[in-house]
Write an enzyme that holds these catalytic residues in place. Structure first.
Site, PDB file in Angstrom:
ATOM      1  N   ARG A   1       0.838  -1.204   0.000  1.00 32.17           N
ATOM      2  CA  ARG A   1       0.000   0.000   0.000  1.00 32.17           C
ATOM      3  C   ARG A   1       0.870   1.251   0.000  1.00 32.17           C
ATOM      4  O   ARG A   1       0.534   2.253  -0.641  1.00 32.17           O
ATOM      5  CB  ARG A   1      -0.962  -0.020   1.198  1.00 32.17           C
TER       6      ARG A   1
ATOM      7  N   ASP B   1     -15.670  -4.191  -5.239  1.00 33.96           N
ATOM      8  CA  ASP B   1     -15.740  -5.330  -4.324  1.00 33.96           C
ATOM      9  C   ASP B   1     -17.176  -5.838  -4.316  1.00 33.96           C
ATOM     10  O   ASP B   1     -18.118  -5.079  -4.549  1.00 33.96           O
ATOM     11  CB  ASP B   1     -15.315  -4.950  -2.895  1.00 33.96           C
ATOM     12  N   SER B   2     -17.337  -7.140  -4.034  1.00 34.14           N
ATOM     13  CA  SER B   2     -18.683  -7.698  -4.011  1.00 34.14           C
ATOM     14  C   SER B   2     -19.271  -7.688  -2.605  1.00 34.14           C
ATOM     15  O   SER B   2     -20.368  -8.193  -2.400  1.00 34.14           O
ATOM     16  CB  SER B   2     -18.662  -9.121  -4.577  1.00 34.14           C
TER      17      SER B   2
ATOM     18  N   ASP C   1      -5.992  -7.545  -6.162  1.00 32.56           N
ATOM     19  CA  ASP C   1      -5.646  -8.290  -4.936  1.00 32.56           C
ATOM     20  C   ASP C   1      -6.809  -9.205  -4.564  1.00 32.56           C
ATOM     21  O   ASP C   1      -7.518  -8.959  -3.587  1.00 32.56           O
ATOM     22  CB  ASP C   1      -5.331  -7.305  -3.802  1.00 32.56           C
TER      23      ASP C   1
ATOM     24  N   CYS D   1      -2.698 -14.730  -3.133  1.00 37.37           N
ATOM     25  CA  CYS D   1      -2.434 -15.170  -1.749  1.00 37.37           C
ATOM     26  C   CYS D   1      -2.735 -16.657  -1.607  1.00 37.37           C
ATOM     27  O   CYS D   1      -2.970 -17.154  -0.510  1.00 37.37           O
ATOM     28  CB  CYS D   1      -3.226 -14.332  -0.750  1.00 37.37           C
TER      29      CYS D   1
ATOM     30  N   ALA E   1     -16.072  -8.602  -9.741  1.00 31.99           N
ATOM     31  CA  ALA E   1     -14.884  -8.023 -10.360  1.00 31.99           C
ATOM     32  C   ALA E   1     -14.651  -8.546 -11.779  1.00 31.99           C
ATOM     33  O   ALA E   1     -14.258  -7.787 -12.666  1.00 31.99           O
ATOM     34  CB  ALA E   1     -13.664  -8.319  -9.501  1.00 31.99           C
TER      35      ALA E   1
ATOM     36  N   PHE F   1     -11.088  -5.792  -6.051  1.00 27.69           N
ATOM     37  CA  PHE F   1     -11.124  -6.563  -4.789  1.00 27.69           C
ATOM     38  C   PHE F   1     -10.621  -5.667  -3.644  1.00 27.69           C
ATOM     39  O   PHE F   1      -9.661  -5.979  -2.945  1.00 27.69           O
ATOM     40  CB  PHE F   1     -10.258  -7.837  -4.870  1.00 27.69           C
TER      41      PHE F   1
END
Ligand code: SAH
Length: 401
Positions: free
Chosen positions: A217, A255-256, A305, A345, A285, A233
């Site tokens: 960030r 974002d959802s 991300d 990730c 997305a 995301f």
């Protein structure tokens, strides 16, 4: 003493200090170790290898506490391990409100995560510790660990977020709640890279915030000036707020999760940023990336991300297609010279495979993508050389020609 004896030649990984004993490496168990009890692990010839926590329901049948034959596993052991981890973090990570104090195997405490959030609300607001107990051993020593954490940090408020499905593999139920002190404040605000973030310790993802992305960030903040930014995301707006702080012209975030987006918008207000610079899209997305492309939208900086697409090895092929899909569209949305921050990730997808997937996306997008930097989690998420499985977050900073 309860003892686990390995099959012939199965001691090799322990001799290299890998901290897991798989069920199929075990020849026999002597005694009746309870769930989470300490066992001595011996090679087939009887040599001492380690003391470990026994987990009868898991394929990872034992997790090593210590390779030192003279080190008993008692309250003092946990006090030492916790103190060591906290001292290392204090020395390495300063001037930030959200720190991972304990990162499982890397801190000699397999299955334990502890994060500390320092409150930036006002002078009276205090710090909050949040723990995840993900294995039978740390579960059995929970009280000792909590006492050690309070002693090492001086922070009396400890909350548990052990609502993680991997506990089921250990035969443990998911659980959350106060372990010590006061319940977490609903309005906890922490500070990172000069940006204030609301952290929902009770209901947020993980322990409330993606602490691992702190350095990334900061990079986005450094490169966002005067740019049009897309953050896909976005969760509670981690990278979006960083981009706004860095002087982005405009930030579009997707974002959802409506709840995450609500907190993200609160973050914009809390930081006093101009809400007109930020657009929040509560949407899928995959579809939205394509729609933005079809609409002719273009950006100077894109962040991807996503959540873990491959929770385990069986999911790697499908996950690879999903990573390729978003990276393909993400690259096509960039203007010449534009930057892509892209992450995975998924532990099951290693850095090499991830780079191949992104390379495939660049080929299909017909762009020359250049790697400016390889990215990962911050220094408070160390990786044991003996335990490469611990590497889960990997990323690339790309620039297209
Ligand atoms: N970058 C964030 C963390 C991202 S976590 C940070 O720095 O804080 C992944 C996010 O993806 C979650 O917020 C989840 O709600 C969201 N998500 C999962 N599937 C999605 C989808 N198909 N479309 C949009 N968002 C999705």
């Amino acid at each position: 003493m309860n003892t686990v004896t390995l099959k012939p030649s199965k001691e090799k990984s322990l001799l290299r200090r890998h901290p897991w004993v798989y069920a199929n490496a075990i020849d026999r168990v002597d005694g009746k170790p309870a769930v989470g009890a300490t066992v001595i692990v011996r090679a087939h010839d009887g040599r001492f290898l380690a003391r470990a926590a026994y987990s009868p329901h898991s394929q990872i049948r034992a997790r090593v506490w210590s390779f030192d034959e003279n080190e008993p596993i008692d309250h003092a052991f946990f006090k030492r391990r916790v103190q060591r981890a906290v001292a290392h973090r204090r020395a390495m990570v300063r001037d930030t409100g959200a720190v991972r104090l304990i990162f499982g195997e890397a801190d000699g405490l397999p299955g334990l995560i502890v994060d500390q959030y320092d409150a930036a609300n006002d002078a009276n607001a205090h710090s909050q510790l949040v723990c995840q107990f993900m294995a039978a051993g740390v579960e059995a020593w929970k009280e000792a660990i909590v006492a050690a954490l309070i002693a090492a940090t001086g922070c009396p408020d400890v909350y548990e977020r052990s609502d993680v499905s991997i506990r089921e593999k250990e035969g443990l139920e998911q659980t959350t709640g106060v372990l010590a002190g006061d319940p977490p404040a609903d309005t906890l605000v922490t500070i990172e890279n000069g940006v204030r973030y609301h952290v929902d310790v009770r209901n947020g993802h993980k322990t409330g915030f993606y602490i691992d992305q702190r350095d990334n960030r900061a990079l986005v903040q450094a490169f966002a000036g005067e740019r049009d930014v897309l953050n896909c995301f976005c969760y509670t707006g981690g990278f979006s707020l960083a981009a706004l702080k860095g002087g982005a012209k405009r930030v579009v975030s997707i974002d959802s999760s409506g709840e995450a987006l609500a907190l993200a918008q609160q973050n914009v207000a809390t930081n006093g940023f101009d809400a007109a610079r930020a657009t929040w899209l509560d949407a899928d997305a995959f579809k939205t990336l394509r729609r933005l492309y079809d609409d002719g939208e273009r950006f100077d900086l894109v962040v991807l991300d996503p959540p873990k697409f491959a929770p385990s090895r069986e999911h790697v092929d499908r996950a690879a297609r999903a990573y390729k899909d978003i990276n393909l569209t993400g690259l096509k949305l960039l203007r010449p010279g534009g930057l892509l921050f892209t992450y995975s990730c998924s532990g099951a997808i290693d850095a090499e495979l991830f780079q191949k997937i992104v390379a495939g996306a660049a080929a299909d997008a017909r762009v020359d993508a250049r790697i400016l930097k390889r990215l990962g989690a911050g220094v408070d998420h160390p990786l044991l050389t003996a335990f490469p499985e611990g590497e889960y977050l990997k990323g690339l900073l790309l620039q297209i020609a």
